[in-house]
Every structure is written in C-alpha cells, then in structure tokens.
Design a protein around this motif. Sequence first.
Motif, PDB file in Angstrom:
ATOM      1  N   VAL A 130      40.363  22.298  68.371  1.00 55.31           N
ATOM      2  CA  VAL A 130      41.597  21.637  68.789  1.00 55.31           C
ATOM      3  C   VAL A 130      42.750  22.610  68.529  1.00 55.31           C
ATOM      4  O   VAL A 130      43.104  22.847  67.369  1.00 55.31           O
ATOM      5  N   PRO A 131      43.323  23.212  69.563  1.00 59.66           N
ATOM      6  CA  PRO A 131      44.444  24.123  69.348  1.00 59.66           C
ATOM      7  C   PRO A 131      45.633  23.415  68.701  1.00 59.66           C
ATOM      8  O   PRO A 131      45.911  22.240  69.001  1.00 59.66           O
ATOM      9  N   LEU A 132      46.326  24.124  67.827  1.00 56.88           N
ATOM     10  CA  LEU A 132      47.427  23.516  67.098  1.00 56.88           C
ATOM     11  C   LEU A 132      48.654  23.287  67.973  1.00 56.88           C
ATOM     12  O   LEU A 132      49.637  22.684  67.510  1.00 56.88           O
ATOM     13  N   ALA A 146      40.433  24.475  64.150  1.00 58.13           N
ATOM     14  CA  ALA A 146      41.760  24.589  64.746  1.00 58.13           C
ATOM     15  C   ALA A 146      41.864  25.897  65.515  1.00 58.13           C
ATOM     16  O   ALA A 146      41.369  26.933  65.071  1.00 58.13           O
ATOM     17  N   GLY A 147      42.503  25.815  66.671  1.00 53.16           N
ATOM     18  CA  GLY A 147      42.783  27.017  67.448  1.00 53.16           C
ATOM     19  C   GLY A 147      44.270  27.331  67.432  1.00 53.16           C
ATOM     20  O   GLY A 147      45.091  26.538  66.974  1.00 53.16           O
ATOM     21  N   THR A 148      44.603  28.515  67.925  1.00 53.06           N
ATOM     22  CA  THR A 148      45.979  29.007  67.946  1.00 53.06           C
ATOM     23  C   THR A 148      46.600  28.963  66.553  1.00 53.06           C
ATOM     24  O   THR A 148      47.769  28.623  66.368  1.00 53.06           O
ATOM     25  N   VAL A 149      45.787  29.291  65.553  1.00 52.67           N
ATOM     26  CA  VAL A 149      46.284  29.369  64.173  1.00 52.67           C
ATOM     27  C   VAL A 149      47.060  30.674  64.023  1.00 52.67           C
ATOM     28  O   VAL A 149      46.587  31.741  64.408  1.00 52.67           O
ATOM     29  N   ARG A 150      48.260  30.589  63.438  1.00 48.65           N
ATOM     30  CA  ARG A 150      49.097  31.779  63.313  1.00 48.65           C
ATOM     31  C   ARG A 150      49.650  31.980  61.911  1.00 48.65           C
ATOM     32  O   ARG A 150      50.147  33.067  61.610  1.00 48.65           O
ATOM     33  N   ARG A 151      49.585  30.969  61.057  1.00 49.69           N
ATOM     34  CA  ARG A 151      50.184  31.088  59.733  1.00 49.69           C
ATOM     35  C   ARG A 151      49.189  30.672  58.651  1.00 49.69           C
ATOM     36  O   ARG A 151      48.399  29.741  58.856  1.00 49.69           O
ATOM     37  N   LEU A 166      36.535  25.654  60.835  1.00 50.27           N
ATOM     38  CA  LEU A 166      36.606  26.831  61.699  1.00 50.27           C
ATOM     39  C   LEU A 166      38.054  27.148  62.025  1.00 50.27           C
ATOM     40  O   LEU A 166      38.830  26.267  62.394  1.00 50.27           O
ATOM     41  N   MET A 167      38.412  28.448  61.901  1.00 53.11           N
ATOM     42  CA  MET A 167      39.712  28.938  62.336  1.00 53.11           C
ATOM     43  C   MET A 167      39.537  29.805  63.560  1.00 53.11           C
ATOM     44  O   MET A 167      38.755  30.763  63.545  1.00 53.11           O
ATOM     45  N   VAL A 168      40.276  29.499  64.616  1.00 48.17           N
ATOM     46  CA  VAL A 168      40.280  30.315  65.830  1.00 48.17           C
ATOM     47  C   VAL A 168      41.703  30.794  66.064  1.00 48.17           C
ATOM     48  O   VAL A 168      42.659  30.028  65.950  1.00 48.17           O
ATOM     49  N   THR A 169      41.836  32.079  66.378  1.00 46.13           N
ATOM     50  CA  THR A 169      43.159  32.646  66.650  1.00 46.13           C
ATOM     51  C   THR A 169      43.146  33.344  68.002  1.00 46.13           C
ATOM     52  O   THR A 169      42.094  33.749  68.492  1.00 46.13           O
ATOM     53  N   PRO A 170      44.327  33.510  68.617  1.00 48.07           N
ATOM     54  CA  PRO A 170      44.384  34.276  69.856  1.00 48.07           C
ATOM     55  C   PRO A 170      44.504  35.768  69.622  1.00 48.07           C
ATOM     56  O   PRO A 170      44.504  36.554  70.578  1.00 48.07           O
ATOM     57  N   HIS A 171      44.602  36.168  68.341  1.00 47.57           N
ATOM     58  CA  HIS A 171      44.899  37.559  68.008  1.00 47.57           C
ATOM     59  C   HIS A 171      44.116  37.967  66.760  1.00 47.57           C
ATOM     60  O   HIS A 171      43.518  37.135  66.077  1.00 47.57           O
ATOM     61  N   ALA A 172      44.155  39.269  66.474  1.00 49.68           N
ATOM     62  CA  ALA A 172      43.392  39.811  65.344  1.00 49.68           C
ATOM     63  C   ALA A 172      44.324  40.068  64.160  1.00 49.68           C
ATOM     64  O   ALA A 172      44.658  41.208  63.836  1.00 49.68           O
ATOM     65  N   ASP A 173      44.742  39.003  63.503  1.00 46.01           N
ATOM     66  CA  ASP A 173      45.598  39.087  62.329  1.00 46.01           C
ATOM     67  C   ASP A 173      44.703  39.183  61.093  1.00 46.01           C
ATOM     68  O   ASP A 173      44.112  38.194  60.654  1.00 46.01           O
ATOM     69  N   THR A 174      44.587  40.392  60.541  1.00 44.74           N
ATOM     70  CA  THR A 174      43.627  40.612  59.453  1.00 44.74           C
ATOM     71  C   THR A 174      44.003  39.834  58.192  1.00 44.74           C
ATOM     72  O   THR A 174      43.118  39.382  57.461  1.00 44.74           O
ATOM     73  N   ALA A 226      34.891  29.378  58.670  1.00 47.37           N
ATOM     74  CA  ALA A 226      34.353  30.295  59.666  1.00 47.37           C
ATOM     75  C   ALA A 226      35.527  30.823  60.481  1.00 47.37           C
ATOM     76  O   ALA A 226      36.526  30.128  60.686  1.00 47.37           O
ATOM     77  N   THR A 227      35.414  32.072  60.950  1.00 46.40           N
ATOM     78  CA  THR A 227      36.553  32.712  61.611  1.00 46.40           C
ATOM     79  C   THR A 227      36.151  33.257  62.971  1.00 46.40           C
ATOM     80  O   THR A 227      35.139  33.932  63.126  1.00 46.40           O
ATOM     81  N   LEU A 228      36.992  32.960  63.972  1.00 48.05           N
ATOM     82  CA  LEU A 228      36.764  33.413  65.340  1.00 48.05           C
ATOM     83  C   LEU A 228      38.094  33.942  65.890  1.00 48.05           C
ATOM     84  O   LEU A 228      38.794  33.263  66.639  1.00 48.05           O
ATOM     85  N   PRO A 229      38.467  35.172  65.508  1.00 47.43           N
ATOM     86  CA  PRO A 229      39.742  35.728  65.963  1.00 47.43           C
ATOM     87  C   PRO A 229      39.645  36.329  67.359  1.00 47.43           C
ATOM     88  O   PRO A 229      38.584  36.788  67.784  1.00 47.43           O
ATOM     89  N   GLY A 230      40.779  36.323  68.054  1.00 46.16           N
ATOM     90  CA  GLY A 230      40.827  36.892  69.388  1.00 46.16           C
ATOM     91  C   GLY A 230      41.015  38.402  69.368  1.00 46.16           C
ATOM     92  O   GLY A 230      41.841  38.923  68.617  1.00 46.16           O
TER      93      GLY A 230
END
Length: 210
Positions: A43-45, A69-74, A88-96, A108-112
């Motif tokens: 579910v994107p935030l 959650a998707g579109t996690v940024r913070r 599960l955390m999904v991001t649109p970017h590779a924020d290390t 679990a992590t699924l970065p873009g």
Amino acid sequence: MSESFKEALAVVPLVAILRGITPEEVIAVGDVLVASGFRIIEVPLTSPDAMRSIAMLSDHLGPATIVGAGTVRRVEQLDELVAAGGTLMVTPHADTKLIRAAVDRNLATLPGVATPTEAFAAIDAGADALKVFPSDIIPPSTLAALRTVIGPDVPLIPTGGIQPETMDRYLVAGASGFGLGTALYRPGDSVAHVQKMARSFVTNLIAAYA
C-alpha cells in the motif's frame, strides 16, 4: 533475505501495488488477491490513510501474507509501519540510510533502482530484493545486462508498466518477479475487475514458467 519474504516470493513472485486504495475497500481487494494466489501486497503511502489500510490488511490476512508500505521516504515512517503490523518496505529510490534503518527494524526491503550504481549501493545496504523501476523505460535487454553484473542471487523485480503479456520477456532476461500497479488496480476499480486482472497475471506467470 527475510525468510518470510523469500517464501512469499517463491509461492507467487508478484507484488500487488494498491496505490490510491482506501481503508473501506482494502479488505475486499486483499481477499481476492490472496484467493488468486498473491502473497505480497504493498500500500503506497500516497494512498488515503495508508497506514490504517496496512494495519487492517496485516490483521485480516495474517502472517502468511506480506503486507508493506510503498513510496517510503523517511525513517520515521518505518516506525509507523512496524506499529501497523507491516513487514515490508518498498521505496521508489535507493536510499541506503533508509534501507539500513529498515533492516534494523527487521523489515524486508525492496528499494527502487535503475542503474548498476544504485543496485550495488542498495545490495551493500542490505536490500532483500531490487525493484527495477520504472520498467516501462527499462527494456528486457537492459534488465539482462543488470542481471549479468549482479549475478543470480539477488531477486530483480521489474515494476512499472508491466502487463500480463509482457512478463515472459522479462523472465527470460532474468526477472525474479514483478511489481504490478495500475494494470492490476486503479482507484475506483471494482473488486470483480481486480480479481479478473489478478487471475490473468497469475495465469500468464504460470504459462511463462512452463
């Protein structure tokens, strides 16, 4: 890799992305997805009251389904996700920094990622799998090149613009599964339509593996 996430990918390697879904409809949609074979739901935030939807899905579907959650940024969003029962955390970017923080919270992590530089940075930060995004501008030939340098062990999940009939080309190129967005669910879609598309994706995935 998170064992539960790995097991869910092994069952049906499809991530349902429910961007824009509301708490009022999320249970009915979640039920038809699971009945169709899905075991990973994002579910994107950016969705209305997303954390509530995540909490409802997590409680209703139980541990056999990975809800995230998707579109996690913070980083602070990760604590809300854990409190909601998400895994599960999904991001649109590779924020290390974000990846490491999620790993510290046993998520679990699924970065873009879109480039080898982003891919290896995410892997070194502890990513479980890589969301190759947006795949509508990353053709199978590019995915194949990325797979060559990354090797076979890290799952690559093309996301963005995937259709039931395009999955086979990406699988041949080295895809490990797919993130499915608007082709699976759009705000306002009926539950019956979501069920139809979910079954189409699963059927085409099985045929592609045959």
